[in-house]
Design a protein around this motif. Structure first.
Motif, PDB file in Angstrom:
ATOM      1  N   PRO A  56       3.160 -18.760  -0.699  1.00 64.39           N
ATOM      2  CA  PRO A  56       3.449 -17.596  -1.568  1.00 64.39           C
ATOM      3  C   PRO A  56       2.268 -17.090  -2.386  1.00 64.39           C
ATOM      4  O   PRO A  56       2.401 -16.074  -3.070  1.00 64.39           O
ATOM      5  CB  PRO A  56       4.555 -18.131  -2.498  1.00 64.39           C
ATOM      6  N   PHE A  57       1.115 -17.754  -2.339  1.00 65.19           N
ATOM      7  CA  PHE A  57       0.036 -17.410  -3.253  1.00 65.19           C
ATOM      8  C   PHE A  57      -1.105 -16.702  -2.515  1.00 65.19           C
ATOM      9  O   PHE A  57      -1.691 -17.249  -1.580  1.00 65.19           O
ATOM     10  CB  PHE A  57      -0.480 -18.659  -3.954  1.00 65.19           C
ATOM     11  N   ILE A  58      -1.420 -15.491  -2.957  1.00 66.34           N
ATOM     12  CA  ILE A  58      -2.461 -14.676  -2.340  1.00 66.34           C
ATOM     13  C   ILE A  58      -3.392 -14.192  -3.450  1.00 66.34           C
ATOM     14  O   ILE A  58      -2.931 -13.573  -4.408  1.00 66.34           O
ATOM     15  CB  ILE A  58      -1.862 -13.464  -1.591  1.00 66.34           C
ATOM     16  N   PRO A  59      -4.695 -14.452  -3.349  1.00 63.85           N
ATOM     17  CA  PRO A  59      -5.616 -14.014  -4.414  1.00 63.85           C
ATOM     18  C   PRO A  59      -5.643 -12.492  -4.560  1.00 63.85           C
ATOM     19  O   PRO A  59      -5.433 -11.749  -3.602  1.00 63.85           O
ATOM     20  CB  PRO A  59      -6.977 -14.549  -3.940  1.00 63.85           C
ATOM     21  N   TYR A  60      -5.944 -12.061  -5.774  1.00 61.51           N
ATOM     22  CA  TYR A  60      -6.060 -10.628  -6.057  1.00 61.51           C
ATOM     23  C   TYR A  60      -7.456 -10.080  -5.765  1.00 61.51           C
ATOM     24  O   TYR A  60      -7.675  -8.868  -5.876  1.00 61.51           O
ATOM     25  CB  TYR A  60      -5.779 -10.364  -7.543  1.00 61.51           C
ATOM     26  N   ASP A  61      -8.417 -10.931  -5.413  1.00 59.47           N
ATOM     27  CA  ASP A  61      -9.813 -10.520  -5.432  1.00 59.47           C
ATOM     28  C   ASP A  61     -10.181  -9.450  -4.405  1.00 59.47           C
ATOM     29  O   ASP A  61     -11.230  -8.816  -4.526  1.00 59.47           O
ATOM     30  CB  ASP A  61     -10.738 -11.734  -5.281  1.00 59.47           C
ATOM     31  N   ARG A  62      -9.343  -9.229  -3.396  1.00 55.47           N
ATOM     32  CA  ARG A  62      -9.655  -8.203  -2.402  1.00 55.47           C
ATOM     33  C   ARG A  62      -8.755  -6.969  -2.519  1.00 55.47           C
ATOM     34  O   ARG A  62      -8.832  -6.073  -1.690  1.00 55.47           O
ATOM     35  CB  ARG A  62      -9.525  -8.788  -0.989  1.00 55.47           C
ATOM     36  N   LEU A  63      -7.926  -6.935  -3.545  1.00 48.12           N
ATOM     37  CA  LEU A  63      -6.968  -5.834  -3.663  1.00 48.12           C
ATOM     38  C   LEU A  63      -7.658  -4.519  -4.010  1.00 48.12           C
ATOM     39  O   LEU A  63      -7.385  -3.491  -3.388  1.00 48.12           O
ATOM     40  CB  LEU A  63      -5.923  -6.170  -4.731  1.00 48.12           C
ATOM     41  N   LEU A  64      -8.533  -4.538  -5.001  1.00 51.94           N
ATOM     42  CA  LEU A  64      -9.142  -3.311  -5.530  1.00 51.94           C
ATOM     43  C   LEU A  64     -10.614  -3.252  -5.163  1.00 51.94           C
ATOM     44  O   LEU A  64     -11.361  -4.209  -5.409  1.00 51.94           O
ATOM     45  CB  LEU A  64      -8.973  -3.246  -7.048  1.00 51.94           C
ATOM     46  N   GLN A  65     -11.043  -2.124  -4.626  1.00 52.99           N
ATOM     47  CA  GLN A  65     -12.447  -1.931  -4.303  1.00 52.99           C
ATOM     48  C   GLN A  65     -13.221  -1.334  -5.458  1.00 52.99           C
ATOM     49  O   GLN A  65     -14.418  -1.573  -5.620  1.00 52.99           O
ATOM     50  CB  GLN A  65     -12.581  -1.031  -3.073  1.00 52.99           C
ATOM     51  N   HIS A  66     -12.548  -0.535  -6.280  1.00 53.75           N
ATOM     52  CA  HIS A  66     -13.216   0.135  -7.394  1.00 53.75           C
ATOM     53  C   HIS A  66     -12.722  -0.395  -8.752  1.00 53.75           C
ATOM     54  O   HIS A  66     -13.494  -0.412  -9.714  1.00 53.75           O
ATOM     55  CB  HIS A  66     -12.973   1.640  -7.326  1.00 53.75           C
ATOM     56  N   GLY A  67     -11.481  -0.792  -8.831  1.00 55.82           N
ATOM     57  CA  GLY A  67     -10.918  -1.259 -10.089  1.00 55.82           C
ATOM     58  C   GLY A  67     -11.168  -2.739 -10.304  1.00 55.82           C
ATOM     59  O   GLY A  67     -11.932  -3.387  -9.597  1.00 55.82           O
ATOM     60  N   ARG A  68     -10.481  -3.295 -11.302  1.00 59.44           N
ATOM     61  CA  ARG A  68     -10.671  -4.715 -11.632  1.00 59.44           C
ATOM     62  C   ARG A  68      -9.339  -5.371 -11.948  1.00 59.44           C
ATOM     63  O   ARG A  68      -8.356  -4.699 -12.306  1.00 59.44           O
ATOM     64  CB  ARG A  68     -11.619  -4.873 -12.808  1.00 59.44           C
TER      65      ARG A  68
END
Length: 368
Positions: A56-68
């Protein structure tokens, strides 16, 4: 060119969707108390089967290309200063704020702690208890209760499993009697005791449970799948109790704006836009809110032109897995009827993978 600052509070299904839709249009900051995305759809199986513990756990680090992405606890929305206030004292300025804090679910469908390790440890605790229990009671005959009962039965074929439901038929909240009958038939064919019209409460002695008629059930482990609570207490404590209805959901208009404010939106399980608190509704709201926010951030949009209005879900497909190899799917069809489909459709649509590859792709990862 990026237009304005958008702060999205809550990194669940709706929050991730709206943040991704606005990335590149505005300066997006996604805030969540968890360090990783929690794919709740996979949590019931993870609470029973060790091989699913980390799924169930997926990192957020690739979600946003411009945001944070910011890990933090939001304690207040300062509408006067147009800032989101974190527990650390940090303030995030916004031109638009989106509240997507979702709802709190009973365990095991809950993210315990703030790190993936803490949540995995909680799952391991449930798995050990399920492995050791002789009699497991599940309270609640909605989709989660049915799905959890099936997962427990398949993981523990030697245990006694009871599903107690206060309604007169399973899955009654879907309004599809045939789906409920199919669920009951599957459970009973796998030796799950189904008790209908059975409102449960803890008994007087430890490990006992009592129904409204006074009947007592002794079980050494219980799970309560009896609904959710919107995560809005922080709003009440932060001075925005007037934004909430009696049930604690945020009151929104048809553009998904809050409290008559042009710059505050609420999407997903946290709002009162629809009684169906399901992922498809949350994603649809996120898409509509993203459109309206882009319109608002345009000068012309400030005059409320070209805004889209949300139409609540009244009928939507419902998929309830019975483990990874079976399930029931109810699909609305024209004319007001509903088609009830069996195992093959349910497995392909959800039961086998619990939509994990889809959510991994949404967060920028490969399906595996």
């Amino acid at each position: 060119m990026l237009h304005g600052d958008v702060v999205v509070i809550g990194g669940g299904y709706a929050g991730v969707r709206v943040a991704k839709r606005l990335d590149g249009t505005a300066r997006v900051t996604l805030v969540d108390r968890k360090e990783v995305f929690f794919h709740r759809i996979a949590s019931l199986r993870a609470g029973v089967r060790p091989e699913w513990s980390v799924t169930p756990f997926i990192p957020y680090d690739r979600l946003l290309q411009h945001g944070r992405f910011v890990v933090g606890k939001v304690i207040r929305v300062d509408t006067a200063e147009r800032q989101v206030v974190l527990g650390t004292g940090e303030r995030l300025p916004y031109d638009v704020v989106v509240i997507a804090t979702g709802a709190d679910y009973p365990e095991p469908a809950r993210f315990v702690g703030s790190t993936a390790d803490e949540a995995v440890e909680a799952f391991a605790g449930h798995q050990h208890k399920v492995a050791d229990a002789e009699h497991i009671l599940v309270v609640g005959g909605g989709p989660s209760g049915v799905e959890l009962s099936a997962e427990i039965r398949l993981a523990r074929p030697d245990a006694r499993v009871t599903l107690a439901h206060s309604g007169t038929e399973l899955l009654h909240s879907t309004g599809i009697a045939r789906a409920g009958r199919r669920a009951r038939a599957w459970l009973e064919s796998h030796d799950v005791e189904v008790r209908l019209d059975s409102f449960m409460s803890p008994g007087n002695d430890f490990g006992t449970y009592r129904d409204a008629r006074g009947n007592v059930i002794a079980a050494d482990l219980s799970f309560w799948a009896t609904g959710t609570t919107p995560n809005t207490l922080w709003l009440r404590l932060g001075g925005h109790g007037d934004w909430l209805n009696e049930a604690g959901h945020i009151k929104v208009d048809r553009t998904l704006r809050v409290g008559g404010r042009l710059d505050v939106f609420a999407v997903g399980d946290v709002n009162d836009a629809t009684e169906l608190k399901i992922t498809p509704a949350a994603l649809a709201q996120a898409d509509l809110a993203a459109w309206n926010i882009r319109t608002y951030l345009n000068d012309a949009g400030r005059h409320r032109r070209d805004l889209r209005l949300y139409r609540p879900f009244h009928r939507t497909p419902v998929i309830v897995p019975f483990g990874s190899a079976d399930g029931v799917t109810a699909v609305p069809i024209p004319g007001g009827e509903t088609a009830v489909l069996g195992g093959r459709t349910s497995v392909l649509a959800k039961a086998k993978t619990l939509m994990t590859p889809y959510m991994r792709r949404q967060l920028g990862y490969t399906a595996t």
